[in-house]
Scaffold this motif. Structure first.
Motif, short mmCIF file in Angstrom:
data_model
loop_
_atom_site.label_atom_id
_atom_site.label_comp_id
_atom_site.label_asym_id
_atom_site.label_seq_id
_atom_site.Cartn_x
_atom_site.Cartn_y
_atom_site.Cartn_z
N ASP A 98 0.82 -1.21 0.00
CA ASP A 98 0.00 0.00 0.00
C ASP A 98 0.86 1.27 0.00
O ASP A 98 0.54 2.26 -0.66
N VAL A 99 1.98 1.22 0.67
CA VAL A 99 2.90 2.37 0.68
C VAL A 99 3.58 2.51 -0.68
O VAL A 99 3.79 3.62 -1.17
N GLU A 100 3.87 1.38 -1.29
CA GLU A 100 4.48 1.40 -2.62
C GLU A 100 3.57 2.13 -3.61
O GLU A 100 4.03 2.94 -4.41
N LYS A 101 2.27 1.88 -3.51
CA LYS A 101 1.32 2.55 -4.41
C LYS A 101 1.33 4.05 -4.17
O LYS A 101 1.35 4.84 -5.12
N VAL A 102 1.33 4.48 -2.92
CA VAL A 102 1.35 5.91 -2.60
C VAL A 102 2.63 6.54 -3.16
O VAL A 102 2.61 7.61 -3.76
N PHE A 103 3.75 5.85 -2.99
CA PHE A 103 5.04 6.38 -3.46
C PHE A 103 5.07 6.46 -4.99
O PHE A 103 5.52 7.46 -5.54
N VAL A 104 4.58 5.44 -5.66
CA VAL A 104 4.55 5.44 -7.13
C VAL A 104 3.64 6.57 -7.63
O VAL A 104 3.98 7.27 -8.60
N GLU A 155 1.80 13.50 -1.34
CA GLU A 155 1.92 12.03 -1.29
C GLU A 155 3.23 11.60 -0.61
O GLU A 155 3.25 10.64 0.16
N PHE A 156 4.32 12.31 -0.90
CA PHE A 156 5.59 11.99 -0.24
C PHE A 156 5.48 12.19 1.27
O PHE A 156 5.93 11.35 2.06
N LEU A 157 4.86 13.29 1.68
CA LEU A 157 4.67 13.54 3.11
C LEU A 157 3.78 12.49 3.74
O LEU A 157 3.98 12.10 4.90
N ARG A 158 2.81 12.03 3.00
CA ARG A 158 1.94 10.96 3.51
C ARG A 158 2.77 9.70 3.79
O ARG A 158 2.59 9.04 4.82
N CYS A 159 3.67 9.37 2.86
CA CYS A 159 4.56 8.21 3.07
C CYS A 159 5.35 8.36 4.37
O CYS A 159 5.47 7.41 5.15
N ILE A 160 5.88 9.55 4.58
CA ILE A 160 6.73 9.77 5.75
C ILE A 160 5.92 9.78 7.04
O ILE A 160 6.30 9.15 8.03
N ARG A 161 4.80 10.46 7.04
CA ARG A 161 4.00 10.61 8.27
C ARG A 161 3.24 9.35 8.66
O ARG A 161 3.22 8.97 9.82
N GLU A 162 2.60 8.74 7.68
CA GLU A 162 1.73 7.60 8.00
C GLU A 162 2.49 6.27 8.05
O GLU A 162 2.03 5.33 8.69
N PHE A 163 3.61 6.21 7.35
CA PHE A 163 4.33 4.94 7.26
C PHE A 163 5.83 5.14 7.50
O PHE A 163 6.65 4.84 6.63
N PRO A 164 6.24 5.64 8.65
CA PRO A 164 7.65 5.97 8.87
C PRO A 164 8.59 4.76 8.82
O PRO A 164 9.77 4.92 8.55
#
Length: 82
Positions: free
Chosen positions: A42-48, A65-74
């Motif tokens: 799921d994080v891979e999809k957000v990052f892509v 989206e990058f910030l979402r990766c960092i905040r939600e999935f550190p």
């Protein structure tokens, strides 16, 4: 022949060092085998999606989206790339 019996001081330090090493080495081995970075699809999809936004010049969307990766999935594999 005068042979002195070993004292507690001369025996104590090697025993203490041995006990410390025996207690620490399992922790080091365990930490070496535990991976601190976790793959998540799921994080891979957000990052892509973030990369796609970036490549299309949609920088605000990419940043969100990058910030979402960092905040939600550190602990994810993509947090460092974001």
């Amino acid at each position: 022949m005068n042979i002195a019996a070993p004292t507690t001081k001369s025996i104590g330090l090697p025993i203490v060092l041995f006990l410390i090493i025996m207690n620490v080495s399992p922790m080091l081995a365990q930490n070496a085998t535990v991976d601190s970075i976790i793959f998540r699809a799921d994080v891979e999809k957000v990052f892509v999606d973030a990369m796609r936004h970036f490549q299309e010049g949609e920088f605000n969307s990419a940043a969100a989206e990058f910030l979402r990766c960092i905040r939600e999935f550190p602990q994810s594999h993509r947090a460092t790339g974001a």
